[in-house]
Each structure stands twice: as structure tokens, then as C-alpha cells.
Design a protein around this motif. Structure first.
Motif, mmCIF file in Angstrom:
data_model
loop_
_atom_site.group_PDB
_atom_site.id
_atom_site.type_symbol
_atom_site.label_atom_id
_atom_site.label_comp_id
_atom_site.label_asym_id
_atom_site.label_seq_id
_atom_site.Cartn_x
_atom_site.Cartn_y
_atom_site.Cartn_z
ATOM 1 N N VAL A 1 1.357 -7.738 -5.777
ATOM 2 C CA VAL A 1 0.234 -8.625 -6.077
ATOM 3 C C VAL A 1 0.567 -10.060 -5.695
ATOM 4 N N ALA A 2 1.783 -10.508 -5.976
ATOM 5 C CA ALA A 2 2.192 -11.870 -5.604
ATOM 6 C C ALA A 2 2.127 -12.087 -4.101
ATOM 7 N N GLY A 3 2.249 -11.015 -3.339
ATOM 8 C CA GLY A 3 2.165 -11.093 -1.886
ATOM 9 C C GLY A 3 0.870 -10.549 -1.326
ATOM 10 N N GLY A 4 -0.169 -10.460 -2.150
ATOM 11 C CA GLY A 4 -1.475 -10.075 -1.639
ATOM 12 C C GLY A 4 -1.685 -8.588 -1.421
ATOM 13 N N THR A 5 -0.740 -7.752 -1.842
ATOM 14 C CA THR A 5 -0.915 -6.304 -1.729
ATOM 15 C C THR A 5 -1.448 -5.784 -3.057
ATOM 16 N N THR A 6 -2.639 -5.221 -3.017
ATOM 17 C CA THR A 6 -3.335 -4.838 -4.245
ATOM 18 C C THR A 6 -3.415 -3.325 -4.439
ATOM 19 N N SER A 7 -2.951 -2.550 -3.464
ATOM 20 C CA SER A 7 -2.900 -1.090 -3.597
ATOM 21 C C SER A 7 -1.680 -0.579 -2.842
ATOM 22 N N ILE A 8 -1.059 0.469 -3.391
ATOM 23 C CA ILE A 8 0.095 1.072 -2.733
ATOM 24 C C ILE A 8 -0.100 2.582 -2.638
ATOM 25 N N ILE A 9 0.616 3.187 -1.695
ATOM 26 C CA ILE A 9 0.757 4.637 -1.665
ATOM 27 C C ILE A 9 2.257 4.929 -1.733
ATOM 28 N N ASP A 10 2.674 5.500 -2.848
ATOM 29 C CA ASP A 10 4.063 5.861 -3.081
ATOM 30 C C ASP A 10 4.265 7.324 -2.676
ATOM 31 N N PHE A 11 5.515 7.752 -2.672
ATOM 32 C CA PHE A 11 5.865 9.099 -2.257
ATOM 33 C C PHE A 11 6.439 9.883 -3.429
ATOM 34 N N VAL A 12 5.783 10.987 -3.760
ATOM 35 C CA VAL A 12 6.393 11.951 -4.667
ATOM 36 C C VAL A 12 7.441 12.716 -3.854
ATOM 37 N N ILE A 13 8.707 12.649 -4.274
ATOM 38 C CA ILE A 13 9.777 13.293 -3.505
ATOM 39 C C ILE A 13 10.541 14.250 -4.422
ATOM 40 N N PRO A 14 10.090 15.505 -4.485
ATOM 41 C CA PRO A 14 10.828 16.485 -5.285
ATOM 42 C C PRO A 14 12.213 16.721 -4.693
ATOM 43 N N GLY A 15 13.155 17.076 -5.533
ATOM 44 C CA GLY A 15 14.458 17.472 -5.030
ATOM 45 C C GLY A 15 14.369 18.799 -4.291
ATOM 46 N N ARG A 16 15.347 19.050 -3.431
ATOM 47 C CA ARG A 16 15.335 20.321 -2.724
ATOM 48 C C ARG A 16 15.451 21.463 -3.736
ATOM 49 N N GLN B 1 -9.868 -22.418 2.771
ATOM 50 C CA GLN B 1 -9.020 -21.252 2.543
ATOM 51 C C GLN B 1 -9.557 -20.055 3.331
ATOM 52 N N LEU B 2 -8.696 -19.070 3.526
ATOM 53 C CA LEU B 2 -9.088 -17.827 4.175
ATOM 54 C C LEU B 2 -9.227 -16.743 3.116
ATOM 55 N N VAL B 3 -10.165 -15.842 3.326
ATOM 56 C CA VAL B 3 -10.437 -14.781 2.358
ATOM 57 C C VAL B 3 -10.256 -13.430 3.051
ATOM 58 N N PHE B 4 -9.296 -12.641 2.565
ATOM 59 C CA PHE B 4 -8.976 -11.337 3.141
ATOM 60 C C PHE B 4 -9.227 -10.238 2.100
ATOM 61 N N PRO B 5 -9.442 -9.002 2.563
ATOM 62 C CA PRO B 5 -9.348 -7.891 1.610
ATOM 63 C C PRO B 5 -7.911 -7.729 1.129
ATOM 64 N N GLY B 6 -7.746 -7.276 -0.096
ATOM 65 C CA GLY B 6 -6.406 -7.046 -0.622
ATOM 66 C C GLY B 6 -5.638 -6.065 0.245
ATOM 67 N N GLY B 7 -4.343 -6.301 0.366
ATOM 68 C CA GLY B 7 -3.516 -5.482 1.233
ATOM 69 C C GLY B 7 -3.282 -4.083 0.684
ATOM 70 N N VAL B 8 -3.125 -3.132 1.591
ATOM 71 C CA VAL B 8 -2.777 -1.756 1.257
ATOM 72 C C VAL B 8 -1.431 -1.453 1.909
ATOM 73 N N ASP B 9 -0.424 -1.195 1.102
ATOM 74 C CA ASP B 9 0.893 -0.828 1.624
ATOM 75 C C ASP B 9 1.036 0.687 1.478
ATOM 76 N N ALA B 10 0.991 1.375 2.606
ATOM 77 C CA ALA B 10 0.948 2.835 2.595
ATOM 78 C C ALA B 10 2.326 3.477 2.583
ATOM 79 N N HIS B 11 3.376 2.678 2.386
ATOM 80 C CA HIS B 11 4.730 3.260 2.411
ATOM 81 C C HIS B 11 5.636 2.448 1.495
ATOM 82 N N VAL B 12 5.758 2.903 0.243
ATOM 83 C CA VAL B 12 6.661 2.268 -0.717
ATOM 84 C C VAL B 12 7.371 3.347 -1.529
ATOM 85 N N HIS B 13 8.486 2.952 -2.152
ATOM 86 C CA HIS B 13 9.251 3.860 -3.008
ATOM 87 C C HIS B 13 9.647 3.114 -4.278
#
Length: 467
Positions: free
Chosen positions: A84-99, A50-62
Motif C-alpha cells: 500500500v505504501a508503494g501504491g500496490t493495492t492488490s496482490i496474488i500470492d502463491f499457495v505452495i504445498p510441500g511435495r 498530481q497524477l491519478v493511477f489505478p491501484g497496482g496489482v502485483d501478481a507475484h509475491v510470497h
């Protein structure tokens, strides 16, 4: 209780070797060979072959984003679980205030929603308008909340989009704070004018979503954002870059030593605009902004990844159901909610269509999937690394497994998958999150609310990054 991973082929952004990893207390304790159990109750995972990778970081999700009269269908629980099912263990989401909404009011809303997350998360702050308190609130975000990145939309005029004056104000304040500005680059006024023209002409189908946002409109806005960043001496990060015109603007800036970073997404690497011609309104599943591009742009993006012009691959995960959400725009393409699911599929798609085709090597894959997003956004080496002291976020990947992507089997809370029918070779066998096995041979074992907020601090953002 610790976890000992034995005899896996460990692949990082820089190295590749057969070895062991020992985790305890949610951290990686040791990396080497011949490691042994430290506690009687330690779990041992044989990763031979098997291959061993660091958990994925997805820096763009909503996750659960209010948008276009509805809300994206994955919340922080289901969306991070799919990750997590796809190996992404951390996310960066966007706080999007209304205008017109204060940034900190928006942040309070997102903090509450994110309490459901099963994996760790951070926030970017979107600046959707400029008011008397905006500069002070940006300062609070950086110094008190650990949010040193600010999103700006050059599209979505009259809603969350900013004009050039507001963009300059954001850049000026970000420069003062040592923060990073990220930009969604499309010429918003041109988009509106094209939308209105097509609607007057009775052109209402999903195809005209793409026609109203052609590549030159993205290219112009990318060049303009880069120019403004150059004038104010501010680094800039271009989100979801899709086309040759935008890539050319990045390449020109990088040649002169300007600090310009860029991301793209699997949909822009693997799909072309023929998807908008699918019958029975199925093209609406692919409505996102910027849109999928005509054939030819995809090869340029792959070359950009290989050369280092593009540093990360995120997903812009923002799913909407076809039935009950996307079909709001059945008679008017401007009312189709923009976005699609993808967080679960990034790992398999990048490996299958990037590494196995020879477009990128395995180390570059790890860099794009985990290490660079962690470095750029102030999470490294806590995230994106297999090093002693890093969080125990690890993917054990079976390179021989095969599967077919389908909405019938994915973990996204969405009734369509834009990669439906794609054959994938290789899949996560185990995913360890914060020192606990949360995905085991196809079975999720996640805990609602187990995700932790990740305050961030940027280092060396202003140092030139060259090819």
C-alpha cells in the motif's frame, strides 16, 4: 462517506486527461469533470498537479512463505502494508504445498495466514507433485475456490520442483479446465549439477549462486515449457523472465501465434550481477532464483516491455533478513534463502527508470503496473481500472517528489533493500484502498484483516496474443 478526487491528471492504460473521480461504498461511482460532493461528510482531495493511477496489482509475491528452512520475513499484514505504501493495492500470492501434500491442505494453510492482509489478495496454486487426487483438486480450485492459475517450478529438484511428466499432466488438466499454467523456468538438474561442482571446488560465496544458474539454463527451460504448452494447446505464463535467451524463446513462440505471456521484475531491469561481488557477504541479499544477470540483459528486457513481448512487471517479493536468515548460507551458497523485498518500490522504480528515461510511456506504465496483471489473471475491471463500478483502489502520485530508497525507511519487514541508494522521482501521495485513504503523505493507516479474498475467473486466455 465518499471521496472526491478533483482536478488530477488521470492516467490509465489507454487514456490521459485532467478530471475528477468520485468514490463511494468502496467503488468508483463516476469519472468526469465538474463532479461535486454527494454527501456532507465526503472527503475532497485536491489532486491538482498530481497524477491519478489505478491501484497496482502485483501478481507475484510470497508472504510468510516457508522455504529453505525458514520463512519469508513479511507476513500478509506487513507485506500488504508495504505494498500500500508503494501504491500496490492488490496482490496474488502463491499457495505452495510441500511435495506430497494435498493442494487443498496447502490452501487451507494459506487462507488462514492471509486473514491478516490489509489489502485485497488472490491466490495462484502451485502444483509441486502429481498424485491420485491432484486432478480433482485442481478442478476444485478452479470451480469452487476461484483459483484458475497453477504455478509449476522447473527448478528446486527434490523439493517443490516438478519433472516434465508432471508438468505435462498439469498442462493437460489446466487445458481441460480453461486455466492458466505459470512456470518458473530453470533446468533443475543442471542447476543441481553445477551447485555440486562448485561446492566440490570450494566455491561457496554468493557469486556462485549466480554462476550455478546461468542464463542458458533459464533459456532452455523456457523454450521447453513453451514447447510442451504448444503440444498440448495450453497458454503459458512465464514468471520472472530475466534474460535474452528466455526472451528469444518467447519472441519465437509469439511470432507463430502461440499464447505465451511473460513477466519480469524491477531487479532484473535495474541491477546486474556485480551485486554478487559485494564484500562482507552482502552479495547474499541479492540471492534469488533466477539470479541477477550480467550487463546487457537489462536493455533487452526493457525493449521487451516496450514491444509488448513482456506484459507485466511483478516483484517476486520474498524477503529474508540478512542477519539470522541469509547468513545461514555464509559457508555454502546453496543454503542462502532465495528471495528479496520489492513490493513497496515497484511504483517509483518503474516511473523513474522507465517513464522518465523514455523507455516506456505513462500509459504503458499503468498497463504493466496494474491493468495487464488484472486482465491476465481475471481481476479486470474490478481491479486495474479507473472506471465506474471498479473497486476504489487509486493512487494519487506526486511526480515532483524525490526520495532515496533505503532499508532504514522502507516498510518491508527486512533488514536489507536490494535497491539501497536508488534515487526515485515521484511517489505516492495518497493511496486509496477499497474506498478508504490508507496512505496519506508518508503515513500508513491500514487495518489488519481488512483485505478481502478475490476469487477469479479467466476470460479469453486461449485467444492468441500477438505483438
Amino acid at each position: 462517506m465518499g471521496i472526491l478526487i478533483k482536478n488530477g491528471e488521470i492516467i490509465t492504460a489507454a487514456d490521459r486527461f485532467v478530471g475528477d473521480v468520485y468514490c463511494d461504498g468502496g467503488k468508483i461511482v463516476a469519472v468526469g469533470t465538474g463532479l461535486v460532493k454527494q454527501g456532507q461528510d465526503d472527503v475532497v482531495i485536491d489532486a491538482s498537479g498530481q497524477l491519478v493511477f489505478p491501484g497496482g496489482v502485483d501478481a507475484h509475491v510470497h508472504m510468510e512463505l516457508p522455504f529453505m528452512g525458514t520463512e519469508s520475513s513479511d507476513d500478509f499484514e506487513t507485506g500488504t502494508a508495504a505494498g500500500v505504501a508503494g501504491g500496490t493495492t492488490s496482490i496474488i500470492d502463491f499457495v505452495i504445498p510441500g511435495r506430497g501434500q494435498d493442494l487443498l491442505d496447502g490452501l487451507a494453510m494459506w487462507k488462514e495466514k492471509a486473514k491478516k492482509a490489509v489489502a485485497d489478495y488472490a491466490f495462484h496454486m502451485a502444483v509441486t507433485w502429481w498424485g491420485d487426487k491432484t486432478a480433482r483438486e485442481m478442478e476444485h480450485c478452479v470451480r469452487e475456490e476461484g483459483i484458475p492459475s497453477f504455478k509449476t517450478f522447473m527448478a528446486y529438484r527434490g523439493a517443490i520442483g516438478v519433472d516434465d511428466v508432471e508438468l505435462i499432466q498439469v498442462m493437460e488438466k489446466a487445458k481441460e479446465l480453461g486455466a492458466l499454467v505459470t512456470a518458473h523456468c530453470e533446468h533443475g538438474d543442471a542447476v543441481v549439477a553445477l551447485q555440486q561442482r562448485f561446492l566440490r571446488e570450494g566455491k561457496t560465496t554468493p557469486r556462485y549462486h549466480a554462476e550455478s544458474r546461468p542464463a542458458p539454463i533459464e533459456g532452455e527451460a523456457t523454450a521447453r515449457a513453451i514447447m510442451l504448452a504448444r503440444m498440448w494447446g495450453e497458454p503459458i505464463y512465464i514468471v520472472h523472465l530475466t534474460c535474452i535467451e528466455a526472451l528469444d524463446a518467447v519472441a519465437e513462440a509469439r511470432r507463430r501465434g502461440q499464447v505465451v505471456l511473460a513477466e519480469t521484475c524491477p531487479q532484473y531491469l535495474l541491477l546486474d550481477d556485480s551485486v554478487y561481488d559485494k564484500p562482507d557477504f552482502e552479495g547474499a541479499a541479492y540471492v534469488m532464483s533466477p539470479p541477477i544477470r550480467p550487463k546487457g540483459h537489462q536493455d533487452a528486457l526493457w525493449a521487451g516491455l516496450a514491444s509488448g513481448l513482456i506484459q507485466t512487471v511483478a516483484t517476486d517479493h520474498c524477503p529474508f533478513h540478512q542477519v539470522g536468515q541469509k547468513d545461514m548460507g555464509r559457508d555454502n551458497f546453496t543454503k542462502i534463502p532465495n528471495g528479496a523485498a520489492g513490493i513497496e518500490n515497484r511504483l517509483g522504480l518503474l516511473w523513474t527508470y522507465g517513464v522518465l528515461t523514455g523507455r516506456i510511456d505513462a500509459n504503458k506504465f499503468v498497463d504493466l503496473f496494474a491493468t495487464q496483471p488484472a486482465k491476465i489473471f481475471g481481476l479486470y475491471p474490478r481491479k486495474g481500472a479507473i472506471l465506474p463500478g471498479a473497486d476504489a483502489d487509486i493512487v494519487i502520485f506526486d511526480p515532483t517528489a524525490t526520495s532515496t530508497i533505503s532499508a532504514k525507511t522502507h516498510h518491508h519487514r527486512c533488514d536489507r533493500n536490494i535497491f539501497e541508494g536508488f534515487e526515485v522521482k515521484g511517489k505516492a501521495r495518497y493511496v486509496i484502498v477499497n474506498g478508504r485513504v490508507q496512505f496519506n503523505d508518508g503515513k500508513l493507516d491500514v487495518q489488519r484483516g481488512a483485505g478481502r479474498y478475490l476469487p477469479r475467473k479467466l476470460d479469453k486466455v486461449s485467444a492468441p496474443v500477438r505483438q
